[in-house]
Design a protein around this motif. Structure first.
Motif, mmCIF file in Angstrom:
data_model
loop_
_atom_site.group_PDB
_atom_site.id
_atom_site.type_symbol
_atom_site.label_atom_id
_atom_site.label_comp_id
_atom_site.label_asym_id
_atom_site.label_seq_id
_atom_site.Cartn_x
_atom_site.Cartn_y
_atom_site.Cartn_z
ATOM 1 N N LYS A 131 0.833 -1.204 0.000
ATOM 2 C CA LYS A 131 0.000 0.000 0.000
ATOM 3 C C LYS A 131 0.868 1.255 0.000
ATOM 4 O O LYS A 131 0.551 2.250 -0.667
ATOM 5 C CB LYS A 131 -0.924 -0.003 1.224
ATOM 6 N N ILE A 132 1.980 1.201 0.731
ATOM 7 C CA ILE A 132 2.893 2.352 0.761
ATOM 8 C C ILE A 132 3.530 2.527 -0.619
ATOM 9 O O ILE A 132 3.672 3.653 -1.118
ATOM 10 C CB ILE A 132 3.966 2.162 1.848
ATOM 11 N N VAL A 133 3.889 1.415 -1.250
ATOM 12 C CA VAL A 133 4.473 1.473 -2.602
ATOM 13 C C VAL A 133 3.495 2.129 -3.571
ATOM 14 O O VAL A 133 3.856 3.041 -4.341
ATOM 15 C CB VAL A 133 4.837 0.054 -3.088
ATOM 16 N N ASP A 134 2.231 1.693 -3.543
ATOM 17 C CA ASP A 134 1.217 2.242 -4.444
ATOM 18 C C ASP A 134 1.040 3.741 -4.221
ATOM 19 O O ASP A 134 0.958 4.523 -5.179
ATOM 20 C CB ASP A 134 -0.129 1.537 -4.226
ATOM 21 N N LEU A 135 0.979 4.123 -2.933
ATOM 22 C CA LEU A 135 0.762 5.536 -2.613
ATOM 23 C C LEU A 135 1.941 6.386 -3.077
ATOM 24 O O LEU A 135 1.760 7.473 -3.646
ATOM 25 C CB LEU A 135 0.541 5.690 -1.113
ATOM 26 N N GLU A 136 3.163 5.904 -2.839
ATOM 27 C CA GLU A 136 4.342 6.672 -3.258
ATOM 28 C C GLU A 136 4.382 6.833 -4.777
ATOM 29 O O GLU A 136 4.785 7.881 -5.293
ATOM 30 C CB GLU A 136 5.613 5.978 -2.748
ATOM 31 N N GLN A 137 3.954 5.803 -5.475
ATOM 32 C CA GLN A 137 3.919 5.898 -6.937
ATOM 33 C C GLN A 137 2.915 6.958 -7.392
ATOM 34 O O GLN A 137 3.172 7.737 -8.319
ATOM 35 C CB GLN A 137 3.587 4.540 -7.543
ATOM 36 N N LYS A 138 1.761 6.997 -6.694
ATOM 37 C CA LYS A 138 0.746 8.016 -7.028
ATOM 38 C C LYS A 138 1.266 9.423 -6.737
ATOM 39 O O LYS A 138 0.945 10.384 -7.434
ATOM 40 C CB LYS A 138 -0.525 7.769 -6.220
ATOM 41 N N LEU A 139 2.066 9.528 -5.679
ATOM 42 C CA LEU A 139 2.610 10.832 -5.281
ATOM 43 C C LEU A 139 3.858 11.198 -6.080
ATOM 44 O O LEU A 139 4.434 12.270 -5.892
ATOM 45 C CB LEU A 139 2.940 10.831 -3.785
#
Length: 806
Positions: free
Chosen positions: A794-802
């Motif tokens: 989930k952190i990976v996905d969020l960082e990619q979005k950011l």
């Protein structure tokens, strides 16, 4: 090479086909490692060529074929009858005169080297043993303290006959070896007088978890068979290889075993049927049981041997090769010797990229506990076996319960769902075979054969740390599999909360950036159990407490040393799992009521109506009522960093109400040898009181970083006692006010160029809080172990979005 006799200095690991695995390894070490300081007793091999010569000379091949060609190894009765017939044929064979003379002439040469009083060990060495796929542990016989020519020749023939023990025949069948092509060589070597010293086994990794950064040593008084068979509970020690290689010399972790028996030489050999015993067991004294059987200096010598052996075999193989070793301490000359080394055959074959975690989904009544072997869970009906003759009644899928197991039991062990024994340590026979078979086992469960009842459904759990549990009933459990190679790196450091050293090694393969919170109070509560001030001032307690203190501190020079060593080794064990990544250790944060529940605590603690916001954390450390206790904590942490080499340990101060209080604590730490900045020491503070947030610029002047304690910050922001069930409905870390406090803390740390992290429960329980923290740009999020794998993606996905990347 085709000779009847070959000496160690002529033998290398490539000679397995002629001298067997054990002999080849002894020769390999003798030739290559003695010049590096590894002591190996000298000796020679009576080779596989000699074995074939004897069978040819006596015309035994056809007779053996008649017994074994149609053997069904799973038919226990047939296996026993045919095996006995084969052994009888070989044992009563005649040794050709020329071979007999060769053996005796070389025996005489060995006596010339060591003196007429020399006794020797005669040990079987099978030509297929100690391969990477199979250990052959305990399959064939060994005879110790052989003192004359007659005993030497007799024990040699007994070794050859042991190629056809029931266990060895079944093991060959299981592993696809031809009965007629596994030959027996015999080792004849100087007897190390461990009967008046100590002995044991060691591995160049942790046998339960596969953690490769440690040497694991088991030790007991007397000859080593008790450790191997599991008839006693040995002392155990761990040494951390990376810090050892940097020059630090300290035991990482230790455990005092009961060591109830000591194997020594018998005055006369006892012969029964095909067995002959040159040894006997005697009870150890109370004093021997209360102390460790080898010194810390001995442990360091053994660790040095283990590392050198592993390095040598790894260089030879071209890849890292964990090793399984046996050692002995000679009570007459005081030296430690390597007496066997072979590749470790279980954990070293596991895939490093796939992590399997077993979790119980429910719990039942605990029937018994012991030492956990492996990290798995198994369940089934109890089947107690008291004698090998009962093995044919055992059914597949049952839980095998016994006093101990021996190699003869392996046919039933392989079909069990789990194994439980009264006796044994984590390197006993039951443990070795259970690992090889991939079964959970609980060894040293003391009264298992009395407590557990035949036919009862039980669950055997080795998934809860070093203690193994046998639960009443068949409990539900799950297996979580994660491909670690598929997990990408995050920019936000993902760390782990961990307080229990017993489960640390099993979590070492989790893909974390360090330990964000190691709770010192967990170690004090579970491993020390005593109030520090009671250890400092036993005279202020009562007689019953002083007696309990004496029992707890057995094996240590004094009560203070007990505290410092136990605490430092607990913390170092946790730090070792992520070394050299950071490990943030919080100084003790007991409340006064929790301190009072420790042994002797009632004599030193005040009675408070609301200890949650009372005499806790930083307020205690420089206070006259606890400063001496804090000094012990500091001594332990100084030992972790300066003597044990764990410079990755960062210390953290909890519940620091005011800046002045923080400065007072830092000054007190310096007074007791923990000077900020010295040897790279960083000191963080918990950010868990509104004043920590409001005055974060001022706190930043004296501390190196902040870790947000969302539990207490929520409590004090909302005015809700987090221990109260009555107002629990008003306790919520996601409240906008709490989130605003967290935002201010992170921004304040960033403004002052200080580390910002969070170690509270919120991001483990609520994914939306973890997401909020990533958006704030917090440096690290520390999660409970069971939340790491679910939160990482989930952190990976969020960082990619950011638009962030590691």
């Amino acid at each position: 090479m085709s000779k009847n006799i070959i000496w160690f200095n002529e033998i290398g690991i490539e000679d397995v086909s002629e001298v067997g695995g054990k002999n080849a390894s002894l020769g390999e070490m003798y030739r290559n490692l003695t010049q590096e300081g590894v002591r190996v007793p000298n000796g020679f091999s009576v080779t596989a060529t000699a074995y074939k010569y004897i069978l040819d000379h006596n015309g035994l091949w056809e007779k053996l074929h008649a017994q074994l060609d149609d053997l069904d190894p799973d038919n226990v009765q047939q296996l026993q009858e045919r095996g006995a017939a084969c052994r009888d044929l070989v044992y009563h064979a005649k040794i050709p005169e020329d071979l007999k003379n060769e053996i005796l002439q070389n025996y005489a040469k060995l006596k010339e080297e060591y003196g007429e009083s020399l006794s020797v060990a005669v040990r079987s060495s099978a030509t297929a043993e100690d391969s990477p796929e199979a250990s052959f542990a305990g399959q064939n016989e060994t005879y110790l303290h052989i003192q004359n020519e007659e005993e030497l020749l007799d024990s040699y023939m007994r070794c050859l006959a042991s190629n056809f023990t029931d266990r060895s025949l079944h093991y060959k069948y299981d592993n696809g070896f031809d009965y007629y092509k596994v030959y027996l060589s015999a080792v004849v070597m100087k007897m190390v007088r461990s009967d008046i010293g100590a002995s044991g086994v060691m591995f160049s990794l942790d046998t339960e978890t596969g953690f490769r950064d440690v040497v694991f040593i088991n030790a007991a008084y007397g000859l080593g068979e008790n450790v191997v068979l599991g008839t006693i509970d040995p002392d155990s020690f761990y040494v951390h290889k990376p810090t050892f290689n940097k020059g630090y010399r300290a035991v990482l972790k230790r455990r005092l075993g009961s060591k109830a028996l000591k194997m020594v030489f018998a005055e006369e050999a006892h012969v029964s049927n095909m067995a002959v015993e040159y040894t006997k067991n005697i009870e150890t004294t109370v004093q021997e049981r209360k102390r460790f059987c080898i010194t810390d200096e001995d442990v360091m010598v053994l660790a040095d041997y283990a590392i050198k052996v592993e390095n040598h075999y790894s260089q030879k193989a071209g890849f890292r090769k964990p090793m399984d070793m046996e050692w002995a301490k000679d009570g007459s000359d005081g030296h430690l010797y390597m007496v066997q080394a072979r590749p470790e055959t279980v954990e070293s074959r596991q895939s490093g990229s796939v992590l399997k975690l077993y979790h119980l989904k429910e719990h039942g009544d605990i029937l018994t506990t012991g030492r956990a072997v492996g990290t798995k869970i198994g369940a089934g009906k109890v089947h107690i076996i008291n004698d090998a003759k009962e093995m044919d009644q055992f059914k597949a899928g049952e839980v095998l319960v016994a006093d101990i197991t021996t190699p003869d039991w392996e046919p039933v062990m392989k079909i069990a769902s789990a194994i439980v024994t009264n006796k044994g340590g984590r390197t006993c026979h039951a443990a070795i075979v259970s690992r090889e078979l991939g079964l959970p086992a609980v060894v040293g469960a003391v009264s298992a054969t009395d407590v557990l009842k035949n036919g009862k459904e039980v669950t055997v759990s080795c998934a809860e740390g070093e203690t193994g549990y046998v639960y009443d009933g068949k409990l539900a459990f799950e297996i979580q599999e994660t491909d670690l190679s598929a997990l990408p790196k995050t920019k936000t450091e993902v760390m782990m909360n961990l307080g229990d050293p017993d489960i640390a090694f099993s979590l070492a393969s989790l893909p974390v950036d360090g330990i964000g919170l190691a709770r010192m109070e967990f170690i004090i509560n579970n491993d020390i159990k005593v109030h520090p001030m009671a250890l400092k001032h036993p005279e202020k307690t009562d007689d019953a407490t002083r007696k309990a203190l004496e029992q707890l501190t057995d094996g240590y020079d004094d009560p203070e040393t007990f505290f410092v060593k136990r605490l430092s080794e607990g913390v170092a064990t946790i730090a070792a799992t992520v070394y050299p990544k950071p490990c943030v250790v919080r100084m003790s944060d007991f409340k006064s009521n929790e301190y009072a529940s420790l042994l002797g605590g009632k004599f030193f603690e005040p009675s408070e109506d609301n200890p949650m916001i009372g005499f806790r954390g930083a307020a205690r450390y420089a206070h006259p009522a606890y400063e001496e206790g804090f000094a012990l904590e500091c001594a332990a942490m100084k030992r972790v960093r300066d003597e044990m080499g764990f410079e990755n340990v960062i210390l953290m101060i909890p519940f620091c109400r005011r800046v002045e209080e923080g400065q007072r604590v830092i000054d007190t730490m310096a007074k007791y040898g923990l000077k900020q900045g010295e040897n790279g020491l960083k000191i963080y503070v918990m950010c868990e009181i509104p004043n920590n947030v409001i005055s974060i610029d001022e706190f930043s002047q004296i501390f190196d970083g902040f870790s947000i304690g969302s539990n207490d910050l929520t409590q004090l922001t909302l005015g809700v006692d987090r221990d109260s069930e009555v107002v629990a409905f008003d306790y919520d870390e996601r409240d906008p006010g709490v989130l605003k406090m967290i935002e201010m803390a992170v921004q304040g740390a960033q403004r002052n160029k200080r580390h910002s992290g969070i170690c509270g429960q919120a991001p483990s329980d609520y994914p939306e809080v973890a997401e909020y923290l990533v958006k704030l740009g917090i440096d690290s999020i520390s999660l409970n172990p069971d939340s790491v794998l679910s939160t990482l993606p989930k952190i990976v996905d969020l960082e990619q979005k950011l638009g962030r990347s590691a």
